[in-house]
Design an enzyme around this catalytic site. Sequence first.
Site, PDB file in Angstrom:
ATOM      1  N   HIS A 164       0.826  -1.222   0.000  1.00  0.00           N
ATOM      2  CA  HIS A 164       0.000   0.000   0.000  1.00  0.00           C
ATOM      3  C   HIS A 164       0.857   1.268   0.000  1.00  0.00           C
ATOM      4  O   HIS A 164       0.442   2.290   0.547  1.00  0.00           O
ATOM      5  CB  HIS A 164      -0.959   0.037   1.200  1.00  0.00           C
ATOM      6  N   SER A 285      15.350  20.604 -17.453  1.00  0.00           N
ATOM      7  CA  SER A 285      14.182  21.442 -17.690  1.00  0.00           C
ATOM      8  C   SER A 285      14.634  22.682 -18.453  1.00  0.00           C
ATOM      9  O   SER A 285      15.719  23.207 -18.204  1.00  0.00           O
ATOM     10  CB  SER A 285      13.561  21.844 -16.352  1.00  0.00           C
ATOM     11  N   LYS A 291      16.652  20.935 -12.424  1.00  0.00           N
ATOM     12  CA  LYS A 291      15.887  19.703 -12.669  1.00  0.00           C
ATOM     13  C   LYS A 291      16.700  18.623 -13.363  1.00  0.00           C
ATOM     14  O   LYS A 291      17.562  18.874 -14.187  1.00  0.00           O
ATOM     15  CB  LYS A 291      14.634  20.010 -13.512  1.00  0.00           C
ATOM     16  N   GLU A 298       9.258   7.979 -17.661  1.00  0.00           N
ATOM     17  CA  GLU A 298       7.889   8.495 -17.832  1.00  0.00           C
ATOM     18  C   GLU A 298       7.335   8.100 -19.200  1.00  0.00           C
ATOM     19  O   GLU A 298       6.154   7.781 -19.340  1.00  0.00           O
ATOM     20  CB  GLU A 298       7.871  10.014 -17.657  1.00  0.00           C
TER      21      GLU A 298
END
Length: 474
Positions: A164, A285, A291, A298
């Site tokens: 969980h 970025s 970043k 992704e």
Amino acid sequence: MPMSKQGQDPKLWGGRFSSAMAAVVQTFNDSFAFDQRLAASDIAGCLAYASALQGAGLLDHAECEAISSGLEQIGSEFSAGSFAPLPSDEDIHTAIERRLHELAGSVAGKLHTGRSRNDQVATALRHYLMQVTNELTARLRSFQAVLVNRAESHLGIVMPGYTHLQRAQPILFSHWLMSFFWKFNRDIDRLAGAKMRASVCPLGAGALAGNPFDIDREHMAAQLGFAHAAENSLDAVEDRDFVVDFLYAGALLQTHLSSLAETLILWSSEAYVFIRLDEAYCTGSSLMPQKRNPDMLELIRGKSGRVLGHLTGMMTTLKGLPSGYNKDLQEDKEGLFDVIDTLLAEIPIAEAIVGSMMPNAAHMSSACCASMMATDLADYLVLKGIPFRDAHHIVGAAVQQAEQTGVSMDKLPLSALKQIHSAFDEDAASVFDVQTSIERRQAKGGTGRRAVLCQLQEADSILTQASEDKSHHG
Ligand code: ARG
């Protein structure tokens, strides 16, 4: 070849038509743009069919030779990238036949005797898919080897295991790595199942009713590397179950890759800092200089939409079809090819990311908090003769007390524990050791070091067997 009507494209099936196809319809109907990747498989099918026709006495030796050498040249044109398609090439099958006419002359017109594009396309697609499953399997095997390698070299790293998304029990990082070995192993099994189902040869089924000539279908099937010829000519031309089988195997493989990607995205974030992704697989970025984004992971996760969608898409295409070949079946290709290309691209990237990432052993180990050993404390009471259900309850009270008093469980004084239950003793504190907790789990499949070593041994022998099979069967 039928003469062109009104100066338009000559169609292989144009005899009964008196006017040409509307230009807008032609683009809509054509599949050459995407089915040309079946060239090598279609040529293999054509070669097998030519020799079957010769066997049946429909081609003499010289005719079969002329057709075969023409086909071989077309094959080299495709592999060299020099095949010149014409706007009139409706699909890969008509393109090859058109070119064969140019190269071999009118004898080319004999190749389609008793054959239909219906048995032809189903044969080519199955043949192609069988090669693809081999390629995907090889890439997964290579990924599995990287997982084993990393698992073997990081046996000392402990980390929280989750349920969980909550810290649950400590495990070895190697145990986590190996959990993906087994998922990919099942994917390989499923691909083998899909390959087995594809390994049935429709060639010689004709349009639907079978072949009127004395051709040897089993011989053609064997020549093309199929297990056997299809039993029913009608089923042979309409069956696309093998496409769905493959798409399902692919969808589940995609699901595994996506869940691996999601886990690594979380673990490489500032919230976890369990792993550091190699810079080669990150992007920056355009706005925020600090970043370091896990874009490749992704993308792998994001591609689930199209891969899972194509499985639904294919089943939806099939569900309403009346018996026999229907042109809807041409829709079996683009989604399938997209799934194949996506998976073939993703696996080596996922492999490289896993192969190059750096685990942060200190962070993983310090994330293993004492409450993760609550089960071990209950087991401690069990060994003192208390039934597990009661022990669970007793330790629950200890957890509550630790929370209420704002201390970590291992810092609860023995007096407090004794107040909860008299069975607690001095040695209770010893359960709050991560290594001890891990090492207690030595039953097969557990995270204890010895159990993980057994797992690694099993994985090694699977990989050795697979590479032996590969060198025997090519
Ligand atoms: N391009 C077609 C397909 O992919 C080939 C079969 C065409 N057969 C036919 N009867 N129109 O399915």
